[in-house]
Design a protein around this motif. Sequence first.
Motif, PDB file in Angstrom:
ATOM      1  N   SER A  64       0.690  -1.324  -0.015  1.00 21.96           N
ATOM      2  CA  SER A  64      -0.008  -0.049  -0.055  1.00 21.96           C
ATOM      3  C   SER A  64       0.826   1.340   0.043  1.00 21.96           C
ATOM      4  CB  SER A  64      -0.911   0.046   1.173  1.00 21.96           C
ATOM      5  OG  SER A  64      -0.125  -0.490   2.491  1.00 21.96           O
ATOM      6  N   GLN A  65       2.079   0.955  -0.698  1.00 19.03           N
ATOM      7  CA  GLN A  65       2.773   2.308  -0.394  1.00 19.03           C
ATOM      8  C   GLN A  65       2.633   3.158  -1.799  1.00 19.03           C
ATOM      9  OE1 GLN A  65       6.917   0.909  -0.291  1.00 19.03           O
ATOM     10  NE2 GLN A  65       7.628   2.942   0.443  1.00 19.03           N
ATOM     11  N   CYS A  66       1.774   3.877  -1.713  1.00 20.39           N
ATOM     12  CA  CYS A  66       1.122   4.644  -2.963  1.00 20.39           C
ATOM     13  C   CYS A  66       2.067   5.609  -3.577  1.00 20.39           C
ATOM     14  CB  CYS A  66      -0.380   4.789  -3.108  1.00 20.39           C
ATOM     15  SG  CYS A  66      -0.752   6.298  -1.997  1.00 20.39           S
ATOM     16  N   ILE A  67       2.797   6.290  -2.615  1.00 24.40           N
ATOM     17  CA  ILE A  67       3.805   7.233  -2.978  1.00 24.40           C
ATOM     18  C   ILE A  67       5.003   6.685  -3.689  1.00 24.40           C
ATOM     19  CG2 ILE A  67       3.311   8.966  -1.222  1.00 24.40           C
ATOM     20  CD1 ILE A  67       5.930   8.275   0.016  1.00 24.40           C
ATOM     21  N   ALA A  68       5.050   5.301  -3.714  1.00 31.68           N
ATOM     22  CA  ALA A  68       6.255   4.875  -4.434  1.00 31.68           C
ATOM     23  C   ALA A  68       5.798   3.824  -5.387  1.00 31.68           C
ATOM     24  CB  ALA A  68       6.948   3.882  -3.429  1.00 31.68           C
ATOM     25  N   TYR A  69       4.669   3.158  -5.676  1.00 30.69           N
ATOM     26  CA  TYR A  69       4.295   2.496  -6.668  1.00 30.69           C
ATOM     27  C   TYR A  69       2.780   2.175  -6.216  1.00 30.69           C
ATOM     28  CZ  TYR A  69       5.984  -0.937  -2.994  1.00 30.69           C
ATOM     29  OH  TYR A  69       6.252  -1.189  -1.837  1.00 30.69           O
ATOM     30  N   ILE A 122       8.665  -1.645 -10.821  1.00 28.18           N
ATOM     31  CA  ILE A 122       7.540  -2.664 -10.325  1.00 28.18           C
ATOM     32  C   ILE A 122       6.214  -2.252 -11.260  1.00 28.18           C
ATOM     33  CG2 ILE A 122       5.786  -2.973  -8.520  1.00 28.18           C
ATOM     34  CD1 ILE A 122       8.116  -2.338  -6.610  1.00 28.18           C
ATOM     35  N   SER A 123       5.881  -1.200 -11.809  1.00 27.60           N
ATOM     36  CA  SER A 123       4.740  -0.754 -12.418  1.00 27.60           C
ATOM     37  C   SER A 123       4.803  -1.547 -13.860  1.00 27.60           C
ATOM     38  CB  SER A 123       4.644   0.621 -12.859  1.00 27.60           C
ATOM     39  OG  SER A 123       4.432   1.245 -11.655  1.00 27.60           O
ATOM     40  N   ARG A 174       2.585  -4.669 -14.797  1.00 33.36           N
ATOM     41  CA  ARG A 174       1.992  -4.248 -15.718  1.00 33.36           C
ATOM     42  C   ARG A 174       0.541  -3.231 -14.737  1.00 33.36           C
ATOM     43  NH1 ARG A 174       1.338  -8.543 -20.482  1.00 33.36           N
ATOM     44  NH2 ARG A 174       3.533  -8.528 -21.116  1.00 33.36           N
ATOM     45  N   LEU A 175       1.116  -2.594 -14.044  1.00 32.35           N
ATOM     46  CA  LEU A 175       0.185  -1.820 -13.090  1.00 32.35           C
ATOM     47  C   LEU A 175      -0.372  -0.694 -13.763  1.00 32.35           C
ATOM     48  CD1 LEU A 175       2.449  -2.268  -9.685  1.00 32.35           C
ATOM     49  CD2 LEU A 175       0.511  -3.555 -10.397  1.00 32.35           C
ATOM     50  N   PRO A 176      -1.800  -0.596 -13.435  1.00 32.31           N
ATOM     51  CA  PRO A 176      -2.372   0.896 -14.127  1.00 32.31           C
ATOM     52  C   PRO A 176      -1.543   2.108 -13.834  1.00 32.31           C
ATOM     53  CG  PRO A 176      -3.661   0.114 -12.433  1.00 32.31           C
ATOM     54  CD  PRO A 176      -2.459  -0.860 -12.393  1.00 32.31           C
TER      55      PRO A 176
END
Length: 282
Positions: A117-122, A247-248, A252-254
């Motif tokens: 849940s580290q949305c500032i990072a990925y 990671i993205s 293949r993260l949106p």
Amino acid sequence: MKKVIYYFSGTGNSLRTAVRIAEKIGGAELINVKSDPADVSADDADMIGIVCPVYEWDIPGRVRDFLEQLSLDPKAYIFMVVTYIAVLGKSFETAEAILEKKGAHLSYGRAIRCVASQCIAYPPFPPEKLMIPFMERQIEAAGNEIMLKKQRSFPPMSPITRRRFDKVMGPYLAVESEYDKGFYTDEKCSGCGTCARVCPTRNIEIKDKKPVWNHHCHGCNACVVYCPTRAVQFRTPKAYRELDTMISKMLRLPEKRKRYHHPMIKAKDMMKDRIDISDKKK
Ligand SMILES: Cc1cc2nc3c(=O)[nH]c(=O)nc-3n(C[C@H](O)[C@H](O)[C@H](O)COP(=O)(O)O)c2cc1C
């Protein structure tokens, strides 16, 4: 028997874990580690829990400081459950070393895989739909064992992680307290103060109806994900940009970055210093 669980949580995974374990063991007092350890000692507790996320291959600095100052009965059954995604690093070793100095030991250690849940990072991953039921099953298993006061050796740091700790974690740890320099609010900010009240390190003050971050941040994202108007914005810290891209791309993260928090843990839960979970015989 007095049971107390100390918890730290930024996006609710660890708080959900603490609540559910408390229910499974027949009730417990949950205490947020943003409290002053001198006011919430565990001297008279027979069962003591520590529940927190893994941050930078270790436990969050606030948890470390809190444990160092906490007074407890070394004869108590002490368990630690961490939430994480992939690498535990020295989380359990750090806690055990602090307890050892008090003549105490971890009786039980377990790690629960959650949504990262580290949305500032990925962007958050894997999908909530998969992870929430999986997480609940892992917590159930932990709760059942803790209820029976089972002994369980904690997972050790892998030799590869140990060798690479300083090299890999160094750049992140060096800038950790400054993650919040990338936080700002847009015109949607109403000055409601939710960000300050959910922050587990008491890092945010409201001045002239706007949050001010005071640079003792752990990058937990609570202020970002619990803002009711989604007014808290962020820039990805430099140390994370390569990791983010890697990671993205790999997963293949949106591109659109969801502001994940655990679906059962709301801002009002995160604001609390204490939660009493009574015996519901679950
Ligand atoms: C600043 C930060 C550092 C993190 N470092 C790690 C890590 O080293 N290893 C890992 O597996 N997960 C790491 N994570 C993922 C969290 O451990 C995971 O999302 C955790 O469940 C969050 O718990 P919470 O919802 O209670 O805040 C990190 C998350 C954050 C915000």
